[in-house]
Design an enzyme around this catalytic site. Sequence first.
Site, mmCIF file in Angstrom:
data_model
loop_
_atom_site.group_PDB
_atom_site.id
_atom_site.type_symbol
_atom_site.label_atom_id
_atom_site.label_comp_id
_atom_site.label_asym_id
_atom_site.label_seq_id
_atom_site.Cartn_x
_atom_site.Cartn_y
_atom_site.Cartn_z
ATOM 1 N N TYR A 31 0.734 -1.121 0.182
ATOM 2 C CA TYR A 31 0.174 -0.169 -0.192
ATOM 3 C C TYR A 31 1.232 1.388 0.020
ATOM 4 C CZ TYR A 31 1.055 0.604 5.218
ATOM 5 O OH TYR A 31 0.957 1.288 6.105
ATOM 6 N N LYS A 144 6.282 -1.873 1.946
ATOM 7 C CA LYS A 144 5.266 -0.790 2.258
ATOM 8 C C LYS A 144 4.321 -2.334 2.586
ATOM 9 C CE LYS A 144 3.287 3.952 3.286
ATOM 10 N NZ LYS A 144 3.596 3.142 5.069
ATOM 11 N N GLU A 176 12.519 2.274 13.977
ATOM 12 C CA GLU A 176 11.290 3.571 13.815
ATOM 13 C C GLU A 176 10.625 3.594 14.917
ATOM 14 O OE1 GLU A 176 9.954 2.905 9.843
ATOM 15 O OE2 GLU A 176 9.957 1.093 10.206
ATOM 16 N N LEU A 200 11.399 1.749 7.454
ATOM 17 C CA LEU A 200 10.519 2.037 5.583
ATOM 18 C C LEU A 200 11.528 3.892 5.963
ATOM 19 C CD1 LEU A 200 8.462 1.569 3.726
ATOM 20 C CD2 LEU A 200 7.020 3.356 5.242
#
Length: 288
Positions: A31, A144, A176, A200
């Site tokens: 996505y 992702k 993260e 990411l």
Amino acid sequence: MMFLWNGRLVQENEIQVSYLDRGYYFGDGIYEVFRIYNGRLFEEQAHLSRLFKSLREIRITLPWSESELSGMLNSLADTFGEKDGILYLQITRGAAKRSHLFPASAEPVMLGYCEEVARPVEQLKQGITAITLDDERWNKCHIKSLNLLANTLARQEAEDAGAQEAILIRDGRVTECTASNVMIVKKGVILTHPNGPLILDGITKQVVERLAKQSGIPYRTTGFTLEELMEADEVFVTSTTKEVMPVTMINGIKVCSGIPGVITQLLQQGFEQKIGLSAVPKATELLG
């Protein structure tokens, strides 16, 4: 409200998702979330590049090129009007009899829609709180993908603790957050985890790196420890919807003075200038 459904703009009642869709029972898809400011897609090319990179990583081939998909997304955004929001785009491998192996004949299924999402103005001024948790996600976080259960559980744990985000730790290093990248400032230097399979490559993270270089602020992708996080002069997270968000408390302990730091504010103003909201100040105006 219009939807992008397999290359066409349609009404919601025209969308039919098969119970055999691999996104439903395998999370077999990816996505992307595009930010929309005043009706326009922000950093569109960067999002498209990451989208197609994720598709290549999981070996899904679209019947459209990047430029063709760009035209579809902008057509969808045009139906949204001159508002602030997001464009959510999801692509799965398609529908097929349940089997772990890639189906030979399945065709990708693509769904996109726009949704109003306001800028978090008050939080940007005041900052948010966070907790730290072990990073229990898989080792391909650079994709992702639709597999977000570990992120969801961590984000819920943060909510249960009265915090707005969870900062994740793997092997003693900060990676993260559940839905954002995290950076610290120490002695005027921005530190963040290097790109790779454990994080990411955030689009807003990329924007911040460019803003830092333009402002003459040292920016290093060397990563940092939990101890360094707790002793930082400033902490902020970045994402498509959070923008450049100060973190003012972690695990119930104030970050430095407990208010957004000077460098964070400088980056925020640079970001607002980039989206057309204000003039960016010179670094010397804030850094003295």
